[in-house]
Design a protein around this motif. Structure first.
Motif, mmCIF file in Angstrom:
data_model
loop_
_atom_site.group_PDB
_atom_site.id
_atom_site.type_symbol
_atom_site.label_atom_id
_atom_site.label_comp_id
_atom_site.label_asym_id
_atom_site.label_seq_id
_atom_site.Cartn_x
_atom_site.Cartn_y
_atom_site.Cartn_z
ATOM 1 N N VAL A 1 18.575 110.911 136.535
ATOM 2 C CA VAL A 1 20.108 111.355 136.687
ATOM 3 C C VAL A 1 21.045 110.845 135.824
ATOM 4 N N ILE A 2 21.712 111.502 135.046
ATOM 5 C CA ILE A 2 22.838 111.279 134.204
ATOM 6 C C ILE A 2 24.033 111.082 134.999
ATOM 7 N N ARG A 3 24.883 110.134 134.833
ATOM 8 C CA ARG A 3 26.103 110.086 135.302
ATOM 9 C C ARG A 3 27.293 109.544 134.169
ATOM 10 N N ALA A 4 28.499 110.334 134.139
ATOM 11 C CA ALA A 4 29.426 109.911 133.330
ATOM 12 C C ALA A 4 30.760 109.520 134.045
ATOM 13 N N ILE A 5 31.220 108.355 133.898
ATOM 14 C CA ILE A 5 32.366 108.072 134.575
ATOM 15 C C ILE A 5 33.790 108.174 133.597
ATOM 16 N N ALA B 1 37.151 110.624 136.879
ATOM 17 C CA ALA B 1 36.145 111.886 137.123
ATOM 18 C C ALA B 1 34.920 111.481 137.045
ATOM 19 N N ILE B 2 33.980 111.663 137.992
ATOM 20 C CA ILE B 2 32.642 111.610 137.735
ATOM 21 C C ILE B 2 31.547 112.666 137.846
ATOM 22 N N VAL B 3 30.877 112.779 136.552
ATOM 23 C CA VAL B 3 30.260 114.011 136.461
ATOM 24 C C VAL B 3 28.394 113.494 136.456
ATOM 25 N N SER B 4 27.930 114.366 137.209
ATOM 26 C CA SER B 4 26.286 113.942 137.476
ATOM 27 C C SER B 4 25.550 114.969 137.487
ATOM 28 N N THR B 5 24.287 114.804 137.020
ATOM 29 C CA THR B 5 23.196 116.066 137.348
ATOM 30 C C THR B 5 21.881 115.419 137.199
ATOM 31 N N THR B 6 20.958 116.178 137.576
ATOM 32 C CA THR B 6 19.575 115.853 137.461
ATOM 33 C C THR B 6 19.254 116.087 135.915
ATOM 34 N N VAL B 7 18.404 115.208 135.185
ATOM 35 C CA VAL B 7 18.116 115.471 133.812
ATOM 36 C C VAL B 7 17.077 116.415 133.732
ATOM 37 N N GLU B 8 17.288 117.297 132.745
ATOM 38 C CA GLU B 8 16.277 118.399 132.559
ATOM 39 C C GLU B 8 15.527 118.306 130.870
ATOM 40 N N LYS C 1 34.991 106.939 128.336
ATOM 41 C CA LYS C 1 33.855 107.433 129.007
ATOM 42 C C LYS C 1 32.763 106.403 129.189
ATOM 43 N N PHE C 2 32.160 106.385 130.260
ATOM 44 C CA PHE C 2 30.930 105.319 130.629
ATOM 45 C C PHE C 2 29.781 106.343 131.016
ATOM 46 N N VAL C 3 28.880 106.265 130.148
ATOM 47 C CA VAL C 3 27.596 107.049 130.433
ATOM 48 C C VAL C 3 26.213 106.229 130.897
ATOM 49 N N SER C 4 25.880 106.630 132.080
ATOM 50 C CA SER C 4 24.373 105.882 132.431
ATOM 51 C C SER C 4 23.215 107.036 132.608
ATOM 52 N N ILE C 5 22.008 106.689 132.461
ATOM 53 C CA ILE C 5 21.066 107.414 132.675
ATOM 54 C C ILE C 5 19.961 106.603 133.647
ATOM 55 N N SER C 6 20.002 107.021 134.723
ATOM 56 C CA SER C 6 19.081 106.247 135.767
ATOM 57 C C SER C 6 17.960 106.824 136.019
ATOM 58 N N ASP C 7 16.721 106.207 136.013
ATOM 59 C CA ASP C 7 15.524 106.714 136.724
ATOM 60 C C ASP C 7 15.518 106.905 138.334
ATOM 61 N N ILE D 1 11.026 101.046 151.747
ATOM 62 C CA ILE D 1 11.670 101.333 150.509
ATOM 63 C C ILE D 1 12.679 102.621 150.591
ATOM 64 N N SER D 2 13.818 102.306 150.008
ATOM 65 C CA SER D 2 14.680 103.678 150.074
ATOM 66 C C SER D 2 14.462 104.535 148.773
ATOM 67 N N ARG D 3 14.757 105.551 148.773
ATOM 68 C CA ARG D 3 14.812 106.500 147.696
ATOM 69 C C ARG D 3 15.846 106.256 146.671
ATOM 70 N N SER D 4 15.753 106.386 145.439
ATOM 71 C CA SER D 4 16.910 106.304 144.401
ATOM 72 C C SER D 4 17.889 107.570 144.771
ATOM 73 N N TYR D 5 19.154 107.294 144.527
ATOM 74 C CA TYR D 5 20.276 108.206 144.636
ATOM 75 C C TYR D 5 19.980 109.465 143.677
ATOM 76 N N ASP D 6 20.351 110.561 144.279
ATOM 77 C CA ASP D 6 20.312 111.939 143.622
ATOM 78 C C ASP D 6 21.703 112.252 142.888
ATOM 79 N N ALA D 7 21.691 113.362 142.213
ATOM 80 C CA ALA D 7 23.021 113.667 141.653
ATOM 81 C C ALA D 7 24.149 114.220 142.462
#
Length: 457
Positions: free
Chosen positions: A307-311, A361-368, A389-395, A410-416
């Motif tokens: 997932v990519i997120r941009a703050i 504003a937070i932008v997020s989506t699943t990386v393709e 802008k602060f950008v992170s890419i999370s597995d 075990i919990s799942r990682s957050y989706d977008a």
């Protein structure tokens, strides 16, 4: 001996579960390697710490105001660290999280503010999501004749009752697909896009070929929530989403939960394939069950995506929103030739998360693709000019060990996504795996009354 150890002051999933399990009479110990609450879903303050978190040189400019005026969610369910992106569906009867908040009385520790607008992207700009008959007729999303057809569709959905055949108009809720429903009302692809993704909040188009009942209920929930709160069907906690795990932590404390921050994990102690404790700083906390996020047990999870997120920090509201101080925007996948939607959540000084006159504003989506930041360009273009802008890419990880034998859950990682439904699904799934029974809202209500009495104020 602890019944349950939760390692990490984990995120919303672990903290909500800790409150629920404590209410159910379990002896719960929280341990976190971090010095703050919330883990990857924490709210970070001051703003200087956000700069450090993203390894940006220097300090925030004076134009950003005082650093202590900021509470930046790392993952939001809209400005948080792995998903600053989780807005709460606000209908208090059907939304799973809101029911948990009300039943457990966690609302005693939180204040919420309505998100002021809900929008959907249709090239080349955003439009208010129409969810009522009046809004359907006024919407710029559709032509004149389609507006009338969509209005008839909304009336059908509002009146639909699976227990009353007169309301079904020949539809079998267990067999008729949602694609067939759209066809029945002669609705085009773009109407299907914003209905499925912005009203029903589906992440993919798989729902189109499934029985229609769930989609109809989702659309009803959206409309009923909007009717209750007026501006949008969403709520957001004042001071950021980090308040949410802290609220459930307080709940756990009332029922005897214990917390330890700055506790690095050295070893998960196993005997005969089952967890018996957690070792930290030379000491072992004995337990019967362990709940943790994927980062603590990488050998028991598998990577399922990114997932990519941009703050984004702004000095202005988003264009074409009517200058609202907060909003949610969904960019349906088909509008930008993608397989996954892009989500935008904006909140501001009005929610006590930013300095006066500032917006986050937070932008997020699943990386393709191999160029994630280019994938969110349609959303970033809506936000210009962007001050920082602060950008992170999370597995993203999912457990390969369901915990039946090991008693490690075990919990799942957050989706977008920007709503809490997938998180609530994870909570209920872990609860069932731990206890062997479905999550029972009625039982939680009874236990709440045992402690707080019948006062619902």
């Amino acid at each position: 001996m602890w019944d349950i150890v939760k390692y990490k002051w984990p995120s919303h999933v672990e903290c909500i579960l800790s409150g629920i399990m404590s209410v159910n009479g379990k002896k719960v110990l929280h341990m976190d390697r971090n010095s703050y609450y919330g883990g990857d879903s924490a709210s970070i303050t001051p703003l200087e710490d956000v700069y450090k978190r993203f390894n940006l040189p220097g300090s925030p400019p004076e134009s950003m105001g005082k650093g202590r005026d900021w509470n930046v969610d790392l993952k939001r369910y809209n400005i948080n660290w792995a998903t600053i992106k989780r807005i709460l569906r606000s209908d208090n009867d059907d939304c799973q999280l809101v029911r948990m908040l009300l039943i457990t009385q966690v609302t005693r520790y939180l204040d919420f503010k309505v998100v002021e607008g809900s929008f959907v992207y249709k090239k080349p700009k955003i439009h208010k999501v129409p969810s009522t008959e009046t809004e359907a007729l006024a919407s710029s999303l559709m032509g004149l004749f389609e507006k009338r057809r969509f209005r008839k569709f909304l009336v059908f959905v509002a009146n639909f009752d699976e227990n009353d055949p007169k309301t079904m108009e020949g539809v079998d809720p267990k067999k008729t697909t949602m694609r067939e429903i759209y066809k029945k009302f002669d609705l085009g692809q773009e109407v299907m896009d914003f209905t499925g993704h912005s009203l029903a909040l589906y992440r993919t188009d798989d729902y189109l070929d499934q029985p229609c009942m769930e989609a109809i209920n989702r659309i009803k929930l959206y409309s009923e929530s909007l009717a209750r709160y007026g501006k949008s069907p969403y709520l957001y906690p004042l001071y950021g989403l980090g308040e949410l795990p802290q609220g459930f932590a307080r709940l756990s404390a009332i029922y005897g939960g214990t917390y330890m921050l700055n506790k690095p994990i050295e070893e998960i102690v196993m005997e005969n394939g089952k967890v018996v404790g957690v070792k930290s700083e030379g000491e072992i906390a004995r337990c019967k069950q362990l709940i943790c996020d994927p980062s603590y047990v990488m050998d028991r999870v598998t990577k399922v995506g990114q997932v990519i997120r941009a703050i984004c920090i702004l000095s202005h509201p988003i264009a074409n929103t009517g200058d609202v101080n907060s909003c949610q925007i969904i960019i349906p996948q088909n509008q930008v030739n993608r397989k996954h939607d892009i989500y935008v959540c904006m909140i501001s000084f009005a929610h006590n998360v930013a300095a006066q006159g500032k917006y986050i504003a937070i932008v997020s989506t699943t990386v393709e693709t191999g160029e994630p930041e280019k994938e969110i360009k349609p959303a970033l273009d809506l936000l210009e000019p962007i001050e920082q802008k602060f950008v992170s890419i999370s597995d993203q990880y999912a457990p390969t060990d369901i915990g039946t034998e090991s008693q490690i859950f075990i919990s799942r990682s957050y989706d977008a996504t920007t709503h809490f439904e997938t998180t609530c699904d994870d909570i209920k799934d872990i609860y069932k795996r731990m206890t062997g029974s479905e999550f029972d809202f009625a039982e939680m209500e009874r236990k709440k009354k045992d402690t707080f009495g019948d006062d619902d104020s």
